[in-house]
Design a protein around this motif. Structure first.
Motif, short mmCIF file in Angstrom:
data_model
loop_
_atom_site.label_atom_id
_atom_site.label_comp_id
_atom_site.label_asym_id
_atom_site.label_seq_id
_atom_site.Cartn_x
_atom_site.Cartn_y
_atom_site.Cartn_z
N GLU A 1 -2.64 7.74 -9.78
CA GLU A 1 -3.86 6.95 -9.67
C GLU A 1 -3.82 6.20 -8.34
O GLU A 1 -2.75 5.98 -7.76
CB GLU A 1 -3.95 5.96 -10.83
N GLY A 2 -5.00 5.82 -7.86
CA GLY A 2 -5.08 5.11 -6.59
C GLY A 2 -4.40 3.75 -6.64
O GLY A 2 -4.43 3.07 -7.66
N TYR A 3 -3.78 3.36 -5.53
CA TYR A 3 -3.09 2.08 -5.44
C TYR A 3 -3.23 1.57 -4.01
O TYR A 3 -3.54 2.34 -3.09
CB TYR A 3 -1.62 2.19 -5.82
N GLY A 4 -2.99 0.28 -3.81
CA GLY A 4 -3.08 -0.29 -2.47
C GLY A 4 -2.43 -1.65 -2.41
O GLY A 4 -2.10 -2.26 -3.43
N PHE A 5 -2.23 -2.10 -1.17
CA PHE A 5 -1.59 -3.39 -0.89
C PHE A 5 -2.35 -4.07 0.24
O PHE A 5 -3.00 -3.41 1.05
CB PHE A 5 -0.13 -3.20 -0.46
N SER A 6 -2.23 -5.38 0.32
CA SER A 6 -2.81 -6.08 1.45
C SER A 6 -2.16 -5.57 2.73
O SER A 6 -1.01 -5.14 2.73
CB SER A 6 -2.63 -7.60 1.31
N ASN A 7 -2.91 -5.57 3.80
CA ASN A 7 -2.53 -5.02 5.12
C ASN A 7 -2.39 -3.51 5.09
O ASN A 7 -1.85 -2.91 6.02
CB ASN A 7 -1.27 -5.69 5.67
#
Length: 150
Positions: free
Chosen positions: A116-122
């Motif tokens: 599944e899609g994931y992300g982090f700041s920067n």
């Protein structure tokens, strides 16, 4: 001047001083907690589950996974946004994922790669979670950041 008048003037003066002090405290305290954070999220799998966004206030909470603030929004468009209101000025970091099947966890394949899609700041973390120092950002006033899901 009689003692009664003097006492009355002293009480009035004391009351006005207290009101003035409270006014100053109120003005300064409003500046300490006045920033909003808007998180703009792109590359969302439209119509699949929810986006879960976790906001961390320091390295310890980021490492433990215990978010200080969190939000959950429907993933009904290719782009989404989340707003965290009235945040104190300081450093923050974000971890997020799209829970496409709404099972309240990020799913992985047999090789340990997220399904599944994931992300982090920067926008770090394409090959694993970035360190807090790489994901942190500063809020001093209302701020908007962009996160692309991987």
């Amino acid at each position: 001047m009689t003692f009664k008048k003097l006492l009355s003037l002293s009480a009035t003066s004391l009351l006005l001083t207290a009101i003035g002090s409270l006014s100053i405290i109120t003005v300064f305290s409003q500046h300490a907690v006045a920033a909003d954070l808007t998180v703009n999220i792109s590359d969302v799998e439209e119509g699949k589950g929810h986006l879960l966004v976790a906001l961390y206030v320091d390295q310890a909470s980021y490492a433990s996974g215990k978010a200080s603030y969190s939000s959950k929004v429907k993933a009904d468009k290719e782009q989404a946004f989340v707003v965290f209101e009235n945040l104190p000025n300081g450093e923050y970091a974000i971890k997020m994922y799209q829970d496409e099947n709404d099972n309240s966890k990020l799913d992985f394949n047999l090789l340990g790669i997220p399904k599944e899609g994931y992300g982090f700041s920067n926008n770090g973390g394409r090959f694993g979670a970035p360190k807090y120092t790489d994901a942190k950002f500063t809020i001093k006033e209302s701020t908007a950041i962009e996160i692309e899901l991987h």
